[in-house]
Design an enzyme around this catalytic site. Structure first.
Site, PDB file in Angstrom:
ATOM      1  N   GLU A  59      -6.505   3.549  -5.936  1.00 29.70           N
ATOM      2  CA  GLU A  59      -7.773   3.708  -5.231  1.00 29.70           C
ATOM      3  C   GLU A  59      -8.387   5.031  -5.671  1.00 29.70           C
ATOM      4  O   GLU A  59      -7.853   6.094  -5.386  1.00 29.70           O
ATOM      5  CB  GLU A  59      -7.565   3.729  -3.714  1.00 29.70           C
TER       6      GLU A  59
ATOM      7  N   HIS B 233     -11.420  -3.077   3.206  1.00 28.79           N
ATOM      8  CA  HIS B 233     -11.325  -2.750   4.636  1.00 28.79           C
ATOM      9  C   HIS B 233     -12.059  -1.461   4.995  1.00 28.79           C
ATOM     10  O   HIS B 233     -12.036  -1.064   6.157  1.00 28.79           O
ATOM     11  CB  HIS B 233      -9.852  -2.644   5.028  1.00 28.79           C
ATOM     12  N   ASP B 234     -12.645  -0.789   4.013  1.00 29.44           N
ATOM     13  CA  ASP B 234     -13.365   0.460   4.287  1.00 29.44           C
ATOM     14  C   ASP B 234     -14.873   0.305   4.189  1.00 29.44           C
ATOM     15  O   ASP B 234     -15.609   1.246   4.500  1.00 29.44           O
ATOM     16  CB  ASP B 234     -12.934   1.539   3.280  1.00 29.44           C
TER      17      ASP B 234
ATOM     18  N   ASP C 264      -3.059   4.687  -2.325  1.00 30.97           N
ATOM     19  CA  ASP C 264      -4.139   5.193  -1.481  1.00 30.97           C
ATOM     20  C   ASP C 264      -4.642   6.545  -2.006  1.00 30.97           C
ATOM     21  O   ASP C 264      -3.833   7.407  -2.393  1.00 30.97           O
ATOM     22  CB  ASP C 264      -3.566   5.363  -0.062  1.00 30.97           C
TER      23      ASP C 264
ATOM     24  N   ASP D 181       0.868  -1.167   0.000  1.00 32.44           N
ATOM     25  CA  ASP D 181       0.000   0.000   0.000  1.00 32.44           C
ATOM     26  C   ASP D 181       0.909   1.221   0.000  1.00 32.44           C
ATOM     27  O   ASP D 181       1.777   1.349   0.864  1.00 32.44           O
ATOM     28  CB  ASP D 181      -0.844  -0.025   1.287  1.00 32.44           C
TER      29      ASP D 181
HETATM   30  C1  NOJ Z   1      -8.220   5.079   2.064  1.00 34.64           C
HETATM   31  C2  NOJ Z   1      -7.941   3.874   2.901  1.00 34.64           C
HETATM   32  O1  NOJ Z   1      -8.454   2.740   2.264  1.00 34.64           O
HETATM   33  C3  NOJ Z   1      -8.570   4.123   4.252  1.00 34.64           C
HETATM   34  O2  NOJ Z   1      -8.558   2.972   5.052  1.00 34.64           O
HETATM   35  C4  NOJ Z   1      -7.844   5.260   4.907  1.00 34.64           C
HETATM   36  O3  NOJ Z   1      -8.469   5.575   6.136  1.00 34.64           O
HETATM   37  C5  NOJ Z   1      -7.857   6.504   4.007  1.00 34.64           C
HETATM   38  N1  NOJ Z   1      -7.547   6.192   2.642  1.00 34.64           N
HETATM   39  C6  NOJ Z   1      -6.829   7.477   4.476  1.00 34.64           C
HETATM   40  O4  NOJ Z   1      -5.543   7.016   4.168  1.00 34.64           O
END
Ligand code: NOJ
Length: 547
Positions: A280, A341-342, A216, A114
């Site tokens: 992302e 994970h989000d 990210d 990541d």
């Molecule tokens: C996206 C990530 O997937 C998330 O988990 C994170 O909190 C935010 N970006 C900030 O880095």
């Protein structure tokens, strides 16, 4: 060997081998805190991942994407990095990382890291220097602004995790900008020194041999040069995260972001053409497509997140697939994501019974699938009591049910205490269902979702049409989705999925249907013949090799 068969074999081998590993292979996201603990501290670590490579190899995945493993105060569970080229002691040491990389490579498994370019931790030495004085050489590495003349904030931008996005620094009497937590100050990518330092971070890991990155929040990296106020969002509703009150007109998605993406891609290409850049990007389709780059020189795979939020409805999903396929640039390669994970897990959003149908969809669509750890055994979100919530997004906006903890719970390996995840106290509570939803039990059970995942992955690897063939919708209504995957010279497959719990029937007019059920949610019918009319039970899916 017959002439036809020879021709088929050579054509199909050629088609598969013409594709890159990240096109035909499957990516598996490991959330390291929750995968496997090796030292009893209740938190997953790199040695734990190494111990579990057998599972991943058995499953048949091609690459692991590790969520952040770097030193971090863990304000945002590792997305607040204080050293981009180190390993957090919680996860192990650099030796552990090297050992994992080597062991994975020996098994033919790639490792993706990541890469978090938008912000650092407020404990990163760069930021400590930057905030030490207005004249520090690193002052401009972050985004510092004076208060407006009336003492108010520099602009109206809001923080994703609640509140406004500006933090006052008493010592130097200026605000700094943070799109996420105040512990995650945004880097100033308009400063060439920042760009060089961050691209060198990529080089550091590429030189070690990592196979690529998941970047990210790429679309956040560059902000409006004039820092204009964002515009109000006319579609805002109370249930939405606070920051969505405003459209992110000026705080994200500025044209210059594409120069940065291209530079990141160029760094990968300094090494070889096997490394992959995944971005992302949560944006509407047309904007998302721009992240492939005008000449395909940005991300190889801008994540396609549509399945994370679409209603579980066959017609809507078919429309989304077709719209996505049509929007792809000529040589842009598709990809699909069911969970991460989000977001809530698929087995929670679509329901436990439908998780198998979702697996069939993910693994038979055209494009690279990303599997979120635990989805392969049907893990569901776990209800975390209020006083155990750890995710800042949940803590900062109570009452909106935004905590991401429920989808980050420890992997369920077996039915021993704490599901074999740890001998200590798990950092986050586990699902009570681990007694039967676990890898060990499901591995032995041909009816399990795990067995289904494995059969699908292995068939996909061996069948050119599934790995790389065209997608065509055959039928979609509110209940059922049917499509084919076809490739010249290779066997043709029909996938029929019932996205509801009610039985349904599939029949093609003007087309005589004959084939063999190759994979089914009910494995006992695998190998049986189908012709003309197919009856599907509720929650049933079939993958048919057409005659
Ligand atoms: C996206 C990530 O997937 C998330 O988990 C994170 O909190 C935010 N970006 C900030 O880095």
């Amino acid at each position: 060997m017959s002439f036809y068969w020879q021709k088929y074999c050579s054509l199909s081998n050629m088609t598969i081998s013409n594709n890159k590993w990240w096109q035909t292979g499957i990516i598996y996201q490991v959330y390291p805190r929750s995968f496997q603990d090796s030292n009893g501290d209740g938190i997953g670590d790199l040695k734990g991942v190494l111990q579990r490579l057998d599972h991943l190899q058995w499953l048949g995945i091609e690459a692991i994407w590790l969520s952040p493993i770097y030193p971090s105060p863990m304000a945002d569970f590792g997305y607040d990095i204080s050293d981009y080229t180190g390993i957090h002691p919680l996860f192990g040491s650099m030796e552990d990382f090297d050992a994992l990389l080597q062991a994975a490579h020996e098994r033919g498994i790639k490792i993706l890291l990541d890469f978090v370019p938008n912000h650092t931790s407020d404990q990163h030495p760069w930021f400590l220097e930057s905030r030490s004085s207005r004249t520090n050489p690193k002052r401009d590495w972050y985004i510092w602004k004076d208060a407006c003349q009336d003492g108010s904030l520099p602009n109206n931008w809001l923080c994703v995790f609640g509140g406004n996005a500006w933090e006052w620094d008493e010592n130097t009497q200026q605000y700094y900008y943070h799109a996420f937590l105040k512990e995650q100050p945004d880097l100033n990518w308009r400063n060439p020194e920042v760009e060089t330092a961050m691209l060198n971070v990529m080089r550091y890991w590429l030189k070690k041999g990592v196979d690529g990155f998941r970047v990210d929040v790429l679309w956040y990296v560059i902000k409006d040069s004039q820092f204009r106020d964002n515009l109000p969002n006319p579609d805002y509703g109370d249930h939405m995260p606070d920051f969505e009150q405003l459209l992110q007109t000026y705080s994200t998605e500025q044209p210059e972001v594409h120069d940065i993406a291209r530079k990141m891609r160029n760094v990968l290409e300094e090494y070889d053409d096997e490394r992959v850049l995944i971005a992302e990007v949560y944006l509407p389709l047309q904007q998302l497509m721009a992240y492939y780059g005008t000449d395909q020189k940005e991300a190889h795979l801008p994540f396609n997140f549509q399945l994370l939020s679409l209603p579980w409805n066959a017609k809507q999903i078919a429309t989304a697939i077709e719209t996505y396929e049509a929007a792809l640039p000529a040589t842009g390669w598709p990809n699909w994501v069911l969970s991460n994970h989000d977001r809530p897990r698929i087995a929670t959003r679509a329901g436990y019974q439908q998780a198998k149908i979702a697996a069939m969809l993910l693994l038979t669509l055209r494009g690279t699938p990303t599997i979120y750890y635990g989805d392969e055994i049907g893990m569901q979100d776990v209800l975390i009591p209020l006083d155990e919530i750890q995710d800042p997004q949940g803590l900062n906006m109570p009452g909106k049910d935004l905590s991401r903890d429920p989808s980050r719970t420890p992997m369920q390996w077996d039915d021993t205490q704490h599901a074999g995840f740890t001998t200590g106290k798990p950092w986050l509570r586990l699902s009570e269902n681990y007694a039967h939803i676990n890898v060990a039990a499901e591995k032995e059970d041909p009816h399990s979702i795990l067995s289904l995942y494995r059969r699908l992955i292995h068939l996909r690897k061996n069948e050119p049409a599934l790995a790389a063939g065209e997608y065509t919708t055959v039928h979609a209504d509110d209940q059922m989705l049917a499509f084919t995957r076809s490739l010249e010279g290779a066997p043709l497959f029909l996938i029929v999925l019932n996205l509801t719990a009610q039985p349904c029937q599939f029949k093609l007019f003007n087309f005589s249907l004959k084939g063999i059920v190759e994979i089914a949610t009910a494995p006992e019918i695998e190998g049986s013949m189908v012709s003309d009319e197919i009856h599907l039970n509720g929650n049933e899916g079939l993958l048919i090799r057409l005659a």
